[in-house]
Structure formats: C-alpha cells, structure tokens
Enzyme design. Sequence first.
Site, PDB file in Angstrom:
ATOM      1  N   ARG A  25       0.841  -1.218   0.000  1.00  0.00           N
ATOM      2  CA  ARG A  25       0.000   0.000   0.000  1.00  0.00           C
ATOM      3  C   ARG A  25       0.872   1.263   0.000  1.00  0.00           C
ATOM      4  O   ARG A  25       0.936   1.984  -0.988  1.00  0.00           O
ATOM      5  CB  ARG A  25      -0.937  -0.042   1.230  1.00  0.00           C
ATOM      6  CG  ARG A  25      -2.057   0.983   1.193  1.00  0.00           C
ATOM      7  CD  ARG A  25      -1.651   2.382   1.624  1.00  0.00           C
ATOM      8  NE  ARG A  25      -1.086   2.439   2.970  1.00  0.00           N
ATOM      9  CZ  ARG A  25      -0.493   3.522   3.449  1.00  0.00           C
ATOM     10  NH1 ARG A  25      -0.377   4.616   2.722  1.00  0.00           N
ATOM     11  NH2 ARG A  25       0.032   3.519   4.662  1.00  0.00           N
ATOM     12  N   ASP A  26       1.612   1.511   1.077  1.00  0.00           N
ATOM     13  CA  ASP A  26       2.395   2.756   1.166  1.00  0.00           C
ATOM     14  C   ASP A  26       3.508   2.729   0.119  1.00  0.00           C
ATOM     15  O   ASP A  26       3.842   3.754  -0.478  1.00  0.00           O
ATOM     16  CB  ASP A  26       2.992   2.891   2.580  1.00  0.00           C
ATOM     17  CG  ASP A  26       3.241   4.334   2.984  1.00  0.00           C
ATOM     18  OD1 ASP A  26       3.315   5.189   2.093  1.00  0.00           O
ATOM     19  OD2 ASP A  26       3.375   4.593   4.194  1.00  0.00           O
ATOM     20  N   HIS A 217       5.119   4.597  12.709  1.00  0.00           N
ATOM     21  CA  HIS A 217       5.177   4.502  11.243  1.00  0.00           C
ATOM     22  C   HIS A 217       6.245   5.500  10.774  1.00  0.00           C
ATOM     23  O   HIS A 217       5.966   6.679  10.581  1.00  0.00           O
ATOM     24  CB  HIS A 217       3.784   4.855  10.699  1.00  0.00           C
ATOM     25  CG  HIS A 217       3.638   4.838   9.223  1.00  0.00           C
ATOM     26  ND1 HIS A 217       3.024   3.801   8.543  1.00  0.00           N
ATOM     27  CD2 HIS A 217       3.977   5.729   8.261  1.00  0.00           C
ATOM     28  CE1 HIS A 217       2.988   4.075   7.248  1.00  0.00           C
ATOM     29  NE2 HIS A 217       3.568   5.243   7.051  1.00  0.00           N
ATOM     30  N   HIS A 219       9.036   6.989   8.207  1.00  0.00           N
ATOM     31  CA  HIS A 219       9.655   7.070   6.871  1.00  0.00           C
ATOM     32  C   HIS A 219      11.117   7.434   7.107  1.00  0.00           C
ATOM     33  O   HIS A 219      11.462   8.081   8.097  1.00  0.00           O
ATOM     34  CB  HIS A 219       8.924   8.107   6.009  1.00  0.00           C
ATOM     35  CG  HIS A 219       7.601   7.611   5.505  1.00  0.00           C
ATOM     36  ND1 HIS A 219       7.425   7.118   4.242  1.00  0.00           N
ATOM     37  CD2 HIS A 219       6.397   7.494   6.125  1.00  0.00           C
ATOM     38  CE1 HIS A 219       6.161   6.730   4.086  1.00  0.00           C
ATOM     39  NE2 HIS A 219       5.506   6.950   5.223  1.00  0.00           N
ATOM     40  N   CYS A 250       4.366   9.352   0.227  1.00  0.00           N
ATOM     41  CA  CYS A 250       2.983   9.788   0.088  1.00  0.00           C
ATOM     42  C   CYS A 250       2.906  10.729  -1.097  1.00  0.00           C
ATOM     43  O   CYS A 250       3.626  11.729  -1.136  1.00  0.00           O
ATOM     44  CB  CYS A 250       2.498  10.488   1.359  1.00  0.00           C
ATOM     45  SG  CYS A 250       0.822  11.120   1.158  1.00  0.00           S
ATOM     46  N   ASN A 259       9.441   4.159   3.401  1.00  0.00           N
ATOM     47  CA  ASN A 259       9.270   3.759   4.797  1.00  0.00           C
ATOM     48  C   ASN A 259      10.541   3.104   5.312  1.00  0.00           C
ATOM     49  O   ASN A 259      11.379   2.654   4.536  1.00  0.00           O
ATOM     50  CB  ASN A 259       8.165   2.703   4.909  1.00  0.00           C
ATOM     51  CG  ASN A 259       6.788   3.261   4.631  1.00  0.00           C
ATOM     52  OD1 ASN A 259       6.392   3.391   3.494  1.00  0.00           O
ATOM     53  ND2 ASN A 259       6.075   3.587   5.677  1.00  0.00           N
TER      54      ASN A 259
HETATM   55  P1  HMG Z   1     -13.216  14.513  -2.545  1.00  0.00           P
HETATM   56  O1  HMG Z   1     -12.956  14.918  -3.949  1.00  0.00           O
HETATM   57  O2  HMG Z   1     -13.387  15.597  -1.522  1.00  0.00           O
HETATM   58  O3  HMG Z   1     -14.443  13.511  -2.479  1.00  0.00           O
HETATM   59  O4  HMG Z   1     -12.028  13.571  -2.083  1.00  0.00           O
HETATM   60  P2  HMG Z   1     -15.992  13.789  -2.286  1.00  0.00           P
HETATM   61  O5  HMG Z   1     -16.409  13.208  -0.985  1.00  0.00           O
HETATM   62  O6  HMG Z   1     -16.286  15.253  -2.536  1.00  0.00           O
HETATM   63  O7  HMG Z   1     -16.628  12.940  -3.485  1.00  0.00           O
HETATM   64  C1  HMG Z   1     -16.377  13.291  -4.858  1.00  0.00           C
HETATM   65  C2  HMG Z   1     -16.607  12.077  -5.751  1.00  0.00           C
HETATM   66  O8  HMG Z   1     -15.637  11.075  -5.447  1.00  0.00           O
HETATM   67  C3  HMG Z   1     -17.966  11.406  -5.566  1.00  0.00           C
HETATM   68  O9  HMG Z   1     -18.335  10.873  -6.829  1.00  0.00           O
HETATM   69  C4  HMG Z   1     -17.673  10.260  -4.646  1.00  0.00           C
HETATM   70  O10 HMG Z   1     -18.564   9.166  -4.782  1.00  0.00           O
HETATM   71  C5  HMG Z   1     -16.285   9.847  -5.123  1.00  0.00           C
HETATM   72  P3  HMG Z   1     -19.484  11.572  -7.729  1.00  0.00           P
HETATM   73  O11 HMG Z   1     -20.685  11.546  -6.832  1.00  0.00           O
HETATM   74  O12 HMG Z   1     -18.969  12.956  -7.969  1.00  0.00           O
HETATM   75  O13 HMG Z   1     -19.536  10.686  -8.911  1.00  0.00           O
HETATM   76  N1  HMG Z   1     -15.539   9.219  -4.024  1.00  0.00           N
HETATM   77  C6  HMG Z   1     -14.949   8.009  -4.084  1.00  0.00           C
HETATM   78  N2  HMG Z   1     -14.841   7.114  -5.066  1.00  0.00           N
HETATM   79  C7  HMG Z   1     -14.181   5.962  -4.768  1.00  0.00           C
HETATM   80  N3  HMG Z   1     -13.648   5.700  -3.559  1.00  0.00           N
HETATM   81  C8  HMG Z   1     -13.735   6.589  -2.551  1.00  0.00           C
HETATM   82  C9  HMG Z   1     -14.404   7.801  -2.813  1.00  0.00           C
HETATM   83  N4  HMG Z   1     -14.663   8.872  -2.038  1.00  0.00           N
HETATM   84  C10 HMG Z   1     -15.355   9.727  -2.778  1.00  0.00           C
HETATM   85  N5  HMG Z   1     -13.215   6.316  -1.343  1.00  0.00           N
HETATM   86  C11 HMG Z   1     -11.133  11.801  -0.715  1.00  0.00           C
HETATM   87  C12 HMG Z   1     -11.949  13.083  -0.752  1.00  0.00           C
HETATM   88  C13 HMG Z   1     -10.878  11.462   0.750  1.00  0.00           C
HETATM   89  C14 HMG Z   1     -11.935  10.707  -1.374  1.00  0.00           C
HETATM   90  C15 HMG Z   1      -9.799  12.033  -1.478  1.00  0.00           C
HETATM   91  O14 HMG Z   1      -9.173  13.144  -0.919  1.00  0.00           O
HETATM   92  C16 HMG Z   1      -8.860  10.847  -1.422  1.00  0.00           C
HETATM   93  O15 HMG Z   1      -9.137   9.809  -2.004  1.00  0.00           O
HETATM   94  N6  HMG Z   1      -7.723  10.998  -0.716  1.00  0.00           N
HETATM   95  C17 HMG Z   1      -6.772   9.887  -0.523  1.00  0.00           C
HETATM   96  C18 HMG Z   1      -5.366  10.379  -0.550  1.00  0.00           C
HETATM   97  C19 HMG Z   1      -4.434   9.220  -0.277  1.00  0.00           C
HETATM   98  O16 HMG Z   1      -4.763   8.059  -0.497  1.00  0.00           O
HETATM   99  N7  HMG Z   1      -3.230   9.520   0.228  1.00  0.00           N
HETATM  100  C20 HMG Z   1      -2.246   8.515   0.554  1.00  0.00           C
HETATM  101  C21 HMG Z   1      -2.594   7.702   1.765  1.00  0.00           C
HETATM  102  S1  HMG Z   1      -2.222   8.539   3.305  1.00  0.00           S
HETATM  103  C22 HMG Z   1      -0.539   8.162   3.592  1.00  0.00           C
HETATM  104  O17 HMG Z   1       0.113   7.634   2.747  1.00  0.00           O
HETATM  105  C23 HMG Z   1       0.025   8.447   4.965  1.00  0.00           C
HETATM  106  C24 HMG Z   1       0.236   7.172   5.801  1.00  0.00           C
HETATM  107  O18 HMG Z   1       1.120   6.266   5.167  1.00  0.00           O
HETATM  108  C25 HMG Z   1       0.796   7.531   7.184  1.00  0.00           C
HETATM  109  C26 HMG Z   1       2.017   8.473   7.130  1.00  0.00           C
HETATM  110  O19 HMG Z   1       3.010   8.149   6.445  1.00  0.00           O
HETATM  111  O20 HMG Z   1       1.927   9.514   7.781  1.00  0.00           O
HETATM  112  C27 HMG Z   1      -1.099   6.430   6.039  1.00  0.00           C
HETATM  113 MG    MG Z   2       3.282   6.416   5.184  1.00  0.00          MG
END
Ligand code: HMG
Ligand code: MG
Length: 311
Positions: A25-26, A217, A219, A250, A259
């Site tokens: 995933r990450d 966690h 990095h 990220c 990581n």
């Molecule tokens: P948004 O654009 O604000 O979404 O994104 P919304 O709620 O306004 O919805 C817009 C449209 O997207 C809608 O469709 C929803 O149905 C659809 P429409 O009605 O317009 O046809 N939608 C989705 N479709 C599929 N799957 C979903 C989903 N949600 C809404 N889940 C959102 C908000 C949170 C979805 C967006 O910002 C997003 O996907 N962000 C994810 C970013 C990400 O994955 N980042 C990496 C992971 S975090 C990380 O790596 C850190 C970590 O490792 C820890 C660390 O290192 O600190 C964990």
């Molecule tokens: Mg991470």
Amino acid sequence: MSELPMTVRADGLPERVTIYEVGPRDGLQNEKTLVPTGVKAEFVTRLLAAGLPVVEATSFVHPKWVPQLADAAELMGLLGEAGRDCPVLVPNERGLDRALELGARHIAVFGSATETFAQKNLNRGLDEQFAMFEPTVRRARDAGLDVRAYVSMCFGDPWEGGVPVEQVVGVGKRLIDLGASQLSLGDTIGVGTAGHVTALVSAFEAAGTATGQLAMHFHDTYGQALANTLAALQAGITTFDASAGGLGGCPYAKSATGNLATEDLVWMLTGLGIEHGVDLGEVVATSVWMARHLGRPSPSAVVRALAESGA
Ligand code: HMG
Ligand code: MG
C-alpha cells in the site's frame, strides 16, 4: 557474510514485536511504474509467506487521487480469503462500502495532525476530517470490522514546520474516541529524531493512551528510522510499520520518501533478540524480485548487503 546478525539482548526492551507490513500500500502508492495487479497479488502472498503477520494490501481511496491503487477491488478478488485479513485504507463511507462489498475485515482510516496536510491529502480541514471518519468508523465497527487509525505529520509538516506534541495527541485521542483500536503515529516526511519519539509516546501515556494501543510509522528520509525505532522500543512500543525493500512515500507530501525497510527492522530486532516471526531471507528475495519489476534497486541497506553477498 552471515545472513543474520549475532544476537545480544539489551535490557528494558520488549520480548516480541509485531511488524505491520505496508509495502503493497504505502510502497506502491508512490511508484511511478504501474505495477500489474497479478504482481501485487504475488507481492502480498510472498510477504505473508515470509511470516509477516499483517500485510496492508491496498487503499479504497478515490482512484483519481491514487491511480496506482485503482485496482483495489481486482487485487482483493485475486487474494481471495487471505485478502480479507489484510487491512485496507479507507478514508470515508464510499471507501468503506467498497471494502465491505469485498468482505474486508480490517480497515484503516488516516487522519492528519495538521491543517495543511488534511487539506492536501483528504480535501478536508483538520476538524472536518473527523466528520468524514465518524460515520465511517461507526459503521465499520457495527459491521464487526477492526479499525486502525493513522495520524500523519506527527513530527513535522512540509508546509507548517514543527508540529506541537499536544496537537498530535489531540488528533490521536479524537480518533481513539471514534473507536479506533490502534493508532499508528506517522513520521510522514521522516524528520523526527529519537528524543521527539520519546516525548510523543510519553505525552500519549500522560493523556491516558496505553502504549499497547500505539504503533510507529517511520519514513526514512533523513536516515533516522532505526534510531527512532530503538527509542520507541525503549518507550515500550511493540508494533512497527515497515515496508519491504524500503518502498514508500505519500503522493500528497512531496518530501515523503520510503518507509523504514522491513529488512532493516528485522535485522535490528534479530540482533536485539526480539521475536518477530519473519524470515529475513524470504523478504529480501521478495524485495529483489519487486525491484526488478520496478526497474530500480531497493533503497534498503540490508537488502543491498544481503543481495550483494548472495545470501
Ligand atoms: P473529494 O474529492 O473531496 O471527495 O475527495 P468527495 O467526498 O467530494 O466525493 C467526490 C466524488 O468522489 C464522488 O463521486 C464520490 O462518490 C467519489 P461523484 O458523486 O462525484 O460521482 N468518491 C470516491 N470514489 C471511490 N472511492 C472513494 C471515494 N470517495 C469519494 N473512497 C477523498 C476526498 C478522501 C476521497 C480524497 O481526498 C482521497 O481519495 N484521498 C486519498 C489520498 C491518499 O490516499 N493519500 C495517501 C494515503 S495517506 C498516507 O500515505 C500516509 C500514511 O502512510 C501515514 C504516514 O506516512 O503519515 C497512512
Ligand atoms: Mg506512510
């Protein structure tokens, strides 16, 4: 060149730790190369076979936000029953619906300790993110799922600089209050140092969070991940996130690199005589295999040393 370090126990460290593998995933969310779903399935399967007790498989985020993991449903299909025990990232109810349809049993929500990263990563403000998580966690718990919660930018943020420890504790406590069983404290951009780790764990303890509920966690951007892990072990932490071969980052935090490598962690834990249940040679072989698919060598020092020695 030996395949494992000599074991010499140090006082005051846990007997056993759980390694929470985040490579699929990450690691893969940040790769430029789009990895075929079949290769991802083999990656997860090999990591499980190497003894990693938890392998986070993928994310049910918006596919436009993270195209690298847009094949989450297909991957879960290929993994079958084993995949249902692999945690998946879920940011909101839409993501939860997708995960529930595929029979996921463990999800992880991911919050931010800072306003700017909440906006960049979730398109929500710091307070707004909880409104998104609240029904997600409640419905997941009602359906019998286990919920982990990440807190990102616990040690520093590329836009806001240093992040006060109390701010991190405030966000973490709100996630526990929503029903998360474990908090993973993310050093998303790898700027933390050992004293900061000790202070953060103490602050959570002082606020009533049991150390057993915390995971770290790290990095490895500035090469501090292992030193920070040792500080966390000394503070009583027993769950560590790591990624095979040191893949990771990220896409919404430019300064985030890989990581802590699973192999580097396994090497240190083995040397310290701390049980982890992971076969180092198998993880190294998996990372060497994955590096060939990605077209670049693993950044892990242990993978390089063991691969070069032919171990
Ligand atoms: P948004 O654009 O604000 O979404 O994104 P919304 O709620 O306004 O919805 C817009 C449209 O997207 C809608 O469709 C929803 O149905 C659809 P429409 O009605 O317009 O046809 N939608 C989705 N479709 C599929 N799957 C979903 C989903 N949600 C809404 N889940 C959102 C908000 C949170 C979805 C967006 O910002 C997003 O996907 N962000 C994810 C970013 C990400 O994955 N980042 C990496 C992971 S975090 C990380 O790596 C850190 C970590 O490792 C820890 C660390 O290192 O600190 C964990
Ligand atoms: Mg991470």
